[in-house]
Design an enzyme around this catalytic site. Structure first.
Site, mmCIF file in Angstrom:
data_model
loop_
_atom_site.group_PDB
_atom_site.id
_atom_site.type_symbol
_atom_site.label_atom_id
_atom_site.label_comp_id
_atom_site.label_asym_id
_atom_site.label_seq_id
_atom_site.Cartn_x
_atom_site.Cartn_y
_atom_site.Cartn_z
ATOM 1 C CE LYS A 108 -4.182 -1.724 0.129
ATOM 2 N NZ LYS A 108 -5.215 -1.406 -0.875
ATOM 3 C CG ASP A 193 -9.439 -2.207 -6.820
ATOM 4 O OD1 ASP A 193 -10.559 -2.715 -7.013
ATOM 5 O OD2 ASP A 193 -8.937 -2.140 -5.683
ATOM 6 C CE LYS A 217 -10.193 -5.251 -4.083
ATOM 7 N NZ LYS A 217 -9.990 -4.118 -3.177
#
Length: 329
Positions: A108, A193, A217
């Site tokens: 991250k 994403d 996801k």
């Protein structure tokens, strides 16, 4: 998709709160609702700030897991990456020790309140731990503008970056970062994403040539089958990731990764290591860098141990009820 009556869904609901080992995107305790359906268990865990129109897709995914069978797997296990939150560089070895066998790490970056030297130091510590052969990915969650993203990537390039995930918030900015990297001779891919999972039009990324690959996801996209359809329509390589799930939610991600015709390397499904507990006595943790295709079953004891207070239980039940009329057709 089978859509059970709301009363049946609420009767099967269990709400838990599990502390995090380290804060992750500001989350210190992860609250999710679990549903025990006839096909297995499903997980409904949209982050607390998500409104019903967006959270309804997460409910659809939970219902699919609990009431329907998943697509047939193409593989029995999937490789996973380690995940390093926005911690100080000296904490990196301790975090990576919880991911045995993982030779790919997602780091991250772009944490509010931190400087870019913090990001560089964190990535350098990961490279020191991995050695030259391991693969490093970085995830900015849309934190930068184009100039800041490309400037930071120039500093990170010596550490061998595979791709940057969502460097900027908008699709045009992703496209501009991708073009700037090519002009600068930096061999770093751009992955989308949020521009996939939070978008009304998840295919826009592919049409505008704004990314080299997509991160998908299950929960934000509305289930395993819908995620498969989106990957197929995008026509781009895909990496499956999780959303701070318990083993129940992780299993749905594994089911998606196992059903994809092709996988782009390791998946971001090892995030259970970031949590200080789980709802099953056999947590879905990486072993030799992989996760098996399976259907975890929560234990009554752990559901009770992590059960939320009555006021939070009521809040989650009302949230399910608010999302239910908005379920996608």
């Amino acid at each position: 998709m089978t859509t059970p009556p709301l009363d049946d869904l609420l009767a099967r609901l269990h709400v838990v709160a599990i502390p995090m080992r380290v804060p992750f995107r500001g989350v210190t305790t992860r609250e999710v609702a679990l549903v025990e359906g006839p096909a297995g268990w499903g997980e409904f865990g949209p982050f607390l700030e998500y409104e019903p129109p967006e959270a309804a897709r997460w409910l659809a995914a939970a219902i699919e897991s609990g009431y329907d069978e998943w697509p047939a797997p193409q593989r029995t296990a999937v490789p996973v990456n380690a995940t390093v939150p926005a911690v100080a560089a000296q904490r990196v070895p301790g975090i990576l020790a919880r991911f045995p066998g993982c030779d790919t790490v997602k780091v991250k970056i772009g944490e509010p309140g931190q400087g870019r030297s913090d990001d560089v130091d964190r990535v350098a510590a990961v490279r020191d731990h991995l050695g030259p052969a391991g693969r490093i990915r970085v995830d900015a969650n849309g934190a930068f503008d184009v100039a800041a993203a490309t400037g930071l990537l120039a500093r990170l390039a010596p550490y061998g970056i595979d791709y940057i995930e969502q460097p900027c918030a908008t699709v045009p900015e992703l496209r501009d970062v991708r073009r700037a990297l090519a002009r600068g001779g930096l061999d770093i891919k751009v992955a989308a994403d949020e521009s996939i999972r939070k978008a009304e039009d998840p295919l826009r990324v592919a049409r505008q040539q704004a990314a080299d690959l997509v991160v998908v996801k299950v929960a934000p996209l509305g289930g395993v089958r819908r995620a498969l359809d989106i990957v197929d329509a995008c026509g781009l390589p895909a990496v499956v990731s999780s959303a701070l799930d318990t083993s129940v939610g992780i299993a749905a991600g594994v089911a998606l990764a196992a059903a994809l015709p092709d996988l782009y390397g390791a998946c971001g499904l090892g995030t259970l290591n970031l949590m200080a507990g789980d709802v099953t006595s056999d947590p879905l943790l990486p072993r030799d860098g992989t996760l098996p295709v399976c259907r975890p079953v929560p234990s009554a004891e752990l559901l009770q141990e992590y059960a939320v207070a009555p006021a939070r239980e009521k809040w989650w039940r009302e949230r399910v009820a608010a999302c239910y009329p908005l379920l996608p057709a």
